[in-house]
Design an enzyme around this catalytic site. Structure first.
Site, PDB file in Angstrom:
ATOM      1  N   GLU A 187       0.824  -1.218   0.000  1.00  0.00           N
ATOM      2  CA  GLU A 187       0.000   0.000   0.000  1.00  0.00           C
ATOM      3  C   GLU A 187       0.856   1.266   0.000  1.00  0.00           C
ATOM      4  OE1 GLU A 187      -2.184  -0.555   3.607  1.00  0.00           O
ATOM      5  OE2 GLU A 187      -3.488  -2.072   2.730  1.00  0.00           O
ATOM      6  N   PRO A 188       1.645   1.475  -1.027  1.00  0.00           N
ATOM      7  CA  PRO A 188       2.501   2.668  -1.022  1.00  0.00           C
ATOM      8  C   PRO A 188       1.715   3.949  -1.282  1.00  0.00           C
ATOM      9  CG  PRO A 188       2.648   1.555  -3.130  1.00  0.00           C
ATOM     10  CD  PRO A 188       1.749   0.709  -2.266  1.00  0.00           C
ATOM     11  N   CYS A 229       0.336  33.393  11.958  1.00  0.00           N
ATOM     12  CA  CYS A 229       0.686  33.860  13.293  1.00  0.00           C
ATOM     13  C   CYS A 229       0.909  32.651  14.170  1.00  0.00           C
ATOM     14  CB  CYS A 229      -0.425  34.728  13.857  1.00  0.00           C
ATOM     15  SG  CYS A 229      -0.483  36.283  13.013  1.00  0.00           S
ATOM     16  N   TYR A 285       1.023  13.636   1.293  1.00  0.00           N
ATOM     17  CA  TYR A 285       0.712  14.254   2.587  1.00  0.00           C
ATOM     18  C   TYR A 285       0.913  15.775   2.512  1.00  0.00           C
ATOM     19  CZ  TYR A 285       1.070   9.352   3.611  1.00  0.00           C
ATOM     20  OH  TYR A 285       0.913   7.996   3.557  1.00  0.00           O
TER      21      TYR A 285
HETATM   22  N1  LLP Z   1      -1.348   1.707   4.581  1.00  0.00           N
HETATM   23  C1  LLP Z   1      -1.743   2.099   5.807  1.00  0.00           C
HETATM   24  C2  LLP Z   1      -2.668   1.237   6.550  1.00  0.00           C
HETATM   25  C3  LLP Z   1      -1.293   3.293   6.339  1.00  0.00           C
HETATM   26  O1  LLP Z   1      -1.684   3.663   7.565  1.00  0.00           O
HETATM   27  C4  LLP Z   1      -0.408   4.119   5.596  1.00  0.00           C
HETATM   28  C5  LLP Z   1       0.067   5.383   6.145  1.00  0.00           C
HETATM   29  C6  LLP Z   1      -0.036   3.693   4.304  1.00  0.00           C
HETATM   30  C7  LLP Z   1      -0.515   2.471   3.838  1.00  0.00           C
HETATM   31  C8  LLP Z   1       0.863   4.498   3.393  1.00  0.00           C
HETATM   32  O2  LLP Z   1       2.102   4.778   3.916  1.00  0.00           O
HETATM   33  P1  LLP Z   1       3.246   5.404   2.991  1.00  0.00           P
HETATM   34  O3  LLP Z   1       3.619   4.395   1.923  1.00  0.00           O
HETATM   35  O4  LLP Z   1       2.738   6.633   2.352  1.00  0.00           O
HETATM   36  O5  LLP Z   1       4.356   5.670   3.933  1.00  0.00           O
HETATM   37  N2  LLP Z   1       1.245  12.112   7.434  1.00  0.00           N
HETATM   38  C9  LLP Z   1       2.471  11.349   7.482  1.00  0.00           C
HETATM   39  C10 LLP Z   1       2.289   9.930   7.008  1.00  0.00           C
HETATM   40  C11 LLP Z   1       1.310   9.145   7.817  1.00  0.00           C
HETATM   41  C12 LLP Z   1       1.035   7.837   7.185  1.00  0.00           C
HETATM   42  C13 LLP Z   1       0.061   7.030   7.949  1.00  0.00           C
HETATM   43  N3  LLP Z   1      -0.259   5.819   7.302  1.00  0.00           N
HETATM   44  C14 LLP Z   1       3.562  12.069   6.700  1.00  0.00           C
HETATM   45  O6  LLP Z   1       3.336  13.186   6.248  1.00  0.00           O
HETATM   46  O7  LLP Z   1       4.661  11.561   6.579  1.00  0.00           O
END
Ligand code: LLP
Length: 426
Positions: free
Chosen positions: A279-280, A350, A379
């Site tokens: 799940e990227p 601010c 994000y």
């Molecule tokens: N699958 C699940 C169940 C997840 O909770 C997440 C991310 C992903 C896949 C995707 O993860 P990725 O491949 O994008 O790393 N707001 C934070 C990231 C929080 C991600 C939470 N879950 C940031 O800005 O880095």
């Protein structure tokens, strides 16, 4: 710097389009995405995995970017989609995903959300025994998977780790047999198993170990209950290099190590040939997006030079929230002057945490100059807000020499749209 993004003396270009042209047409701040880069990122990952195992499913993680055009591109590439709210399911369907291409991994659901979820026919990934009970009370879904908390997570920041002894995510291994037994006894027919250990992971060993552990747990479920798995999902979390000099994750090593573990453990536990799912989010869209922002203020403090821009933590919160580094470049034509100076880059809010970068070595900045904040595709917009009553920026998609708005800028009316003045206030 990914190929879609180039700078010569004529200034910054996104694929074939000068940054200046985009800023002129859509204003700043503006999110800009490269369609080619999104497709390249997806295909590179897919090919590296499929080379070693045929039954691979890549679920794009919607939380990283829910723009309908972006989802559309990924649907076109053959992705499935990972969602965590009924809102994300709504958008995934709008972008053309079929219910059986959508996996839902949300938590803490209200009754309305459970009804909506069951009515939407998507695959459900269950986060707690309580959620299982509440689902089964209403209906027996045809397919269920459980998110396992492997108790060992990883991530680029403590907020990005999503497994651990006291993590809020998933079901502990000790309860997992109970969960599958209950689902099986209730008549569920198709099963998956899932984990997601965290985000921003560049060291491939974390995913290899998580895969081994998850497969061992799947093996235990199979041994005790005779359940066969339609899919095994190791979640997202592949990191990207944000800082110059940071190495990218070794994709070949990743796919070799993770899929070797997957295949060996499948054979060891007699799990057959389930789909291998990932799940990227960040890996697909992170470096395919930038923010163009204009400098409108240059000032000094006692020991610093500050450049004030029109983007802030309301536009892009990662630096304030995770202390995240996002590279910045001066987008203007270079005047042959390569002398640099150190700047702190501040937003307009601010709020003293409203900095997009500290001590950045940049060519001399003048008011009216344009900067690009790199690697903001994931994000970025999805975490933007209206704090300080700022309006959200537009999003633009570039494809070769063409560009188009894939989201219009908000305007002031959007700030009052859902508000009402209480009747008794006259
Ligand atoms: N699958 C699940 C169940 C997840 O909770 C997440 C991310 C992903 C896949 C995707 O993860 P990725 O491949 O994008 O790393 N707001 C934070 C990231 C929080 C991600 C939470 N879950 C940031 O800005 O880095």
């Amino acid at each position: 710097m990914p190929g879609y993004f180039s700078k010569n003396t004529d200034g910054l270009k996104i694929d074939g389009v000068p940054a200046e042209e985009i800023a002129e047409e859509y204003g700043t701040p503006v999110y800009v995405y490269s369609e080619d880069r999104i497709r390249d990122n997806y295909r590179r990952l897919r090919d590296a995995l499929k080379e070693r195992y045929e039954k691979v499913r890549i679920l794009f993680s919607a939380k990283s970017n829910t723009n309908l055009s972006i989802l559309n591109i990924l649907k076109d590439e053959g992705a499935n989609i990972d969602t965590v709210s009924v809102g994300e399911i709504f958008l995934a369907k709008k972008a053309g995903f079929d219910p059986d291409e959508i996996l839902f991994t949300g938590m803490n659901l209200g009754d309305d959300e459970i009804d909506h979820l069951l009515g939407s026919d998507v695959k459900i990934n269950v986060n707690s025994l309580s959620m299982l009970d509440r689902l089964l009370e209403k209906e027996v879904p045809s397919s269920i998977s459980f998110r396992v908390n492997l108790q060992k997570g990883a991530g680029a920041h403590r907020h990005l780790i999503t497994a651990g002894k006291n993590s809020k995510f998933g079901i502990l291994e000790d309860d997992i047999i109970k969960a599958y037994r209950k689902a099986l006894d209730s008549g569920v027919k198709n099963f998956g198993i899932h984990t997601h250990i965290g985000s921003g992971i560049l060291d491939t060993d974390h995913h290899r170990r998580a895969t081994e552990k998850l497969m061992d747990i799947a093996g235990k479920v199979k041994e005790k209950l005779g359940i066969g798995f339609e899919f095994i999902d190791i979640g997202g979390g592949i990191g990207i290099p944000y800082e110059p000099g940071e190495e990218e994750m070794d994709l070949e090593k990743f796919s070799r190590d993770v899929l070797t573990a997957f295949k060996e453990k499948s054979a060891e536990h007699g799990l057959g040939d389930p789909y291998f799912c990932m799940e990227p989010g960040r890996y697909i869209i992170g470096d395919a997006g930038i923010i163009l922002t204009e400098v409108n203020t240059v000032k000094k403090t006692v020991s610093r030079k500050l450049a004030g821009i029109d983007a802030g933590l309301h536009t892009f919160i990662r630096p304030a929230m995770y202390d995240a580094y996002h590279h910045m470049i001066h987008a203007e034509k270079s005047k042959g002057n390569v002398e640099t100076e150190k700047y702190d880059i501040m937003g307009p809010l601010c709020e003293s945490s409203d900095f997009l970068g500290k001590e950045r070595e940049l060519p001399e900045i003048q008011e009216g100059d344009m900067l690009a904040i790199c690697d903001t595709g994931a994000y970025g917009f999805t975490m933007s807000s209206n704090y300080n009553s700022m309006i959200r920026p537009p999003e633009v998609l570039v494809s070769g020499d063409s560009h188009t708005a894939i989201r219009e800028s908000e305007d002031f009316e959007d700030l009052e749209k859902k508000q009402k003045i209480a009747e008794w206030l006259g």
